[in-house]
Design an enzyme around this catalytic site. Structure first.
Site, PDB file in Angstrom:
ATOM      1  CG  ASP A  11      -0.371  -9.135   7.451  1.00  0.00           C
ATOM      2  OD1 ASP A  11      -0.126  -8.500   6.398  1.00  0.00           O
ATOM      3  OD2 ASP A  11       0.392  -9.101   8.451  1.00  0.00           O
ATOM      4  CB  SER A  12      -3.067  -6.003   3.337  1.00  0.00           C
ATOM      5  OG  SER A  12      -3.178  -7.024   2.363  1.00  0.00           O
ATOM      6  CG  ASP A  14       1.279 -11.867   4.836  1.00  0.00           C
ATOM      7  OD1 ASP A  14       2.465 -12.162   4.607  1.00  0.00           O
ATOM      8  OD2 ASP A  14       0.771 -10.764   4.525  1.00  0.00           O
ATOM      9  CE  LYS A  35       3.941 -11.040   2.257  1.00  0.00           C
ATOM     10  NZ  LYS A  35       3.952 -10.167   3.448  1.00  0.00           N
ATOM     11  CD  GLU A  67       5.170  -7.551   7.881  1.00  0.00           C
ATOM     12  OE1 GLU A  67       5.575  -6.793   8.793  1.00  0.00           O
ATOM     13  OE2 GLU A  67       4.088  -7.406   7.301  1.00  0.00           O
ATOM     14  CD  GLU A  92       4.774  -2.756   2.144  1.00  0.00           C
ATOM     15  OE1 GLU A  92       4.707  -3.942   2.517  1.00  0.00           O
ATOM     16  OE2 GLU A  92       3.872  -1.914   2.320  1.00  0.00           O
TER      17      GLU A  92
END
Ligand code: KIV
Length: 290
Positions: free
Chosen positions: A67-68, A106, A136, A138, A205
């Site tokens: 999602d960056s 993501d 993925k 978080e 991270e």
């Protein structure tokens, strides 16, 4: 939304993707860590487009549609505004452009945190519309129930702990995590919780190195580091950071090239030729048949 997962080589400008090899699988990635040891570190890079995926794919074990892309592609201030529509569109492009790597997409902020059921619906949509192999998300211990819910229903989950960019508003920034005893304990517990919940791998991270090493030694699943440690079971970088597309990068980024300068100089050459009327030249111009 198209469910065609192969590149249309008659319309793509790129050379055809090589005849499909057997794609790596999630269990094959997991098996790379055996008895707590990963002989050959796992290689992951982000990819957002079909052509980028084609170029990166032969060198990677996993491609992450991160999602960056919110910041890198769309110029957004953080990953918070990224939508499921964006992730599905870019995820499908990356699957179309790759034939070897495991593609992981993501889950964007707001698409999974409310409940395991919400997470299942979002993850199922991502998998149906993109053809990716895994998602993925978080969060550590707080997401363990959701990770377990998804993985018991056939959705492989990569977890993401430490500095979790979707929580930027709660964390107050992107500083490295784990500088207090309390934070250290929390991050190690998060690693153990997501592994026990059934995540097939975990991104660590922006943490101080001893924590990344401790998590890597404590869990049987591969750890993928970014701003973590060379002792993780694998590494990931945002591809545009690795290429040198941006001037300002976090400390943990190594710029392997200076693609920003290459693009800028190339655009300058083009602009100069257009202004001098030396482009298009004879070779780029159609003439009537004689
Ligand atoms: O969104 C992303 O690109 C990521 C990586 C930095 C791990 O989550």
């Amino acid at each position: 939304m198209s469910t065609t997962f192969t590149l249309d080589t008659s319309t793509s400008r790129a050379n055809p993707t090589p005849a499909p090899l057997k794609r790596l699988t999630v269990p094959a990635i997991q098996r790379r860590k055996a008895d707590g040891n990963t002989e050959e570190p796992l290689v992951m890079l982000t990819a957002y487009t079909a052509r980028q995926a084609q170029l990166l794919d032969p060198h990677c074990d996993m491609l992450l549609v991160g999602d960056s892309l919110g910041q890198v592609i769309y110029g957004l201030p953080s990953t918070v505004p990224v939508s499921l529509d964006m992730m599905c569109a870019h995820g499908a492009a990356v699957v179309r452009g790759s034939y070897h790597s495991v593609v992981i997409v993501d889950m964007p902020f707001g698409s999974y945190e409310a409940s395991p059921q919400q997470a299942f619906e979002s993850a199922a949509r991502i998998m149906k519309e993109t053809g990716c192999a895994a998602v993925k998300l978080e969060g550590g211990e707080a997401m363990a129930e959701t990770i377990s819910f998804l993985s018991r229903r056939g959705i492989p989950v990569m977890a993401h702990i430490g500095l979790t960019p979707q929580a930027v508003n709660a964390l107050g920034g992107y500083a490295a995590r784990g500088r207090s005893d309390e934070e250290e304990k929390k991050i190690i517990n998060d690693g153990k919780a997501v592994a026990e919940a059934g995540a097939f791998a975990v991104v660590i991270e922006g943490v101080v190195e001893p924590i990344a090493i401790a998590v890597t030694q404590a869990v049987s699943i591969p750890t993928i580091g970014i701003g973590a440690s060379a002792q993780c079971d694998g590494q990931v970088l945002v591809t545009e950071d690795m290429l040198g597309m941006f001037e300002r990068v976090p400390r943990f980024v190594k710029r392997y090239n200076d693609v920003a300068t290459l693009i800028s100089e190339t655009a300058a050459s083009y602009a100069a030729e257009v202004r001098a009327r030396s482009f298009p030249g004879e070779e780029q111009t159609y003439q009537p048949k004689k």
